[in-house]
Design an enzyme around this catalytic site. Structure first.
Site, short mmCIF file in Angstrom:
data_model
loop_
_atom_site.label_atom_id
_atom_site.label_comp_id
_atom_site.label_asym_id
_atom_site.label_seq_id
_atom_site.Cartn_x
_atom_site.Cartn_y
_atom_site.Cartn_z
N ASP A 111 4.07 -13.18 6.27
CA ASP A 111 5.99 -13.09 5.76
C ASP A 111 6.06 -14.44 6.32
O ASP A 111 7.21 -15.22 6.08
CB ASP A 111 6.28 -12.54 5.11
CG ASP A 111 6.95 -11.44 6.24
OD1 ASP A 111 6.36 -11.55 7.42
OD2 ASP A 111 7.08 -10.05 6.27
N HIS B 114 -3.19 -11.19 9.87
CA HIS B 114 -4.25 -11.36 8.12
C HIS B 114 -3.68 -12.66 8.12
O HIS B 114 -3.50 -12.96 6.60
CB HIS B 114 -3.54 -9.89 7.48
CG HIS B 114 -3.99 -9.07 7.47
ND1 HIS B 114 -3.35 -7.82 7.62
CD2 HIS B 114 -5.38 -8.54 8.43
CE1 HIS B 114 -4.34 -6.59 7.61
NE2 HIS B 114 -4.62 -7.13 8.52
N ARG C 244 0.70 -1.28 0.45
CA ARG C 244 -0.07 -0.11 -0.23
C ARG C 244 0.84 1.26 0.30
O ARG C 244 0.39 1.99 -0.11
CB ARG C 244 -1.30 0.40 1.18
CG ARG C 244 -1.89 -0.84 1.70
CD ARG C 244 -2.48 -0.76 2.85
NE ARG C 244 -2.89 -1.57 3.31
CZ ARG C 244 -4.47 -1.75 3.61
NH1 ARG C 244 -5.38 -1.27 2.83
NH2 ARG C 244 -4.41 -3.42 3.92
#
Ligand SMILES: [Zn+2]
Length: 255
Positions: A107, A124, A37
């Site tokens: 990640d 997330h 973003r």
């Protein structure tokens, strides 16, 4: 970074007993994982990438899924390694001060760096797992990627034939209530709240700061850009995360 401010924060960390950390994309950019973003973000440059991240397009369009699998194959995250920012959070845990590590990142670099998986709350999800949209089956991502390398453009669930996706929260997809609840509970249990590399613009996660404030925790923000919480924070540090975190989190004897 202003050195005296870093020294002050470092003293607060020394005093703190239960530090709750929230991390976002900014901590992983120094590991070569682009911020989706940010101003240089993938989505800013490639609108199709945003489509692939939207659950509705993903479920509706096999072409979007095929592209997504190719994208996953070539993700820079597979070769990424933790940077000094991640390692500083491992040191914080080794000092016995890390109460919880809430992350918006998918990640797993915190776990790879050496933080205990029990302390990491992935709001997330993780890109290192796949899930079946239809039956909820979960499996290692690499196994699915092997099938893509073997020629399957859009591998289906082997249990039920359903659509597979990475076990992450896509746009248009609900957060997992149990995970968010756990993150918010943890935010209310700390005596210092450290927000790292996140713009704090997305609720409910940003609400963790309000909860930490409500219980009197000190608020420290480390981010390259301003956040909506800078005014209420006790300290805001805007230098490079992989330099700031070692400077404020390491034990005094080390430097
Ligand atoms: Zn299935």
């Amino acid at each position: 970074m202003e050195t005296s401010l870093a020294a002050t924060v470092r003293a607060w960390i020394d005093e703190a007993q239960r530090v709750v950390v929230l991390t976002g994309a900014g901590i992983s950019t120094d590991s070569g994982i682009p911020d989706f973003r940010g101003p240089q973000g993938l989505w800013t440059r490639n609108p199709l990438a945003e489509k692939m991240s939207n659950i509705h397009y993903y479920l509706a369009d096999p072409e979007v899924r095929k592209l997504s699998w190719q994208n996953r194959l070539s993700s820079p995250a597979w070769n990424a390694t933790p940077n000094p920012g991640h390692l500083a959070l491992v040191e914080l845990e080794q000092r016995g001060k890390l109460h919880a590590l809430i992350t918006q990142n998918i990640d797993e670099l915190h776990q790879i760096a050496g933080n205990s998986p029990e302390l990491v709350i992935e709001v997330h999800g993780t890109m290192r797992r796949v899930m079946c949209w239809d039956c909820g089956m979960r499996a290692p991502m690499q196994r699915a990627l092997e099938r893509v390398r073997g020629g399957e453009e859009d591998p289906k669930c082997r249990d039920c034939g359903g659509i597979l996706k990475s076990d992450t929260i896509s746009f248009g997809q609900q957060l997992v209530p149990e995970v968010i609840d756990r993150a918010m509970r943890a935010a209310g249990e700390g005596d210092l709240f450290l927000s790292v590399g996140t713009s704090l613009q997305v609720y409910p996660v940003a609400g963790a700061v309000d909860i930490a404030r409500s219980v009197g925790a000190r608020i420290v923000i480390v981010n390259a850009q301003p956040t909506p919480f800078d005014d209420v924070a006790d300290a805001v540090l805007d230098g490079s995360i992989s330099e700031v975190l070692p400077a404020i989190l390491g034990s005094a004897s080390r430097s």
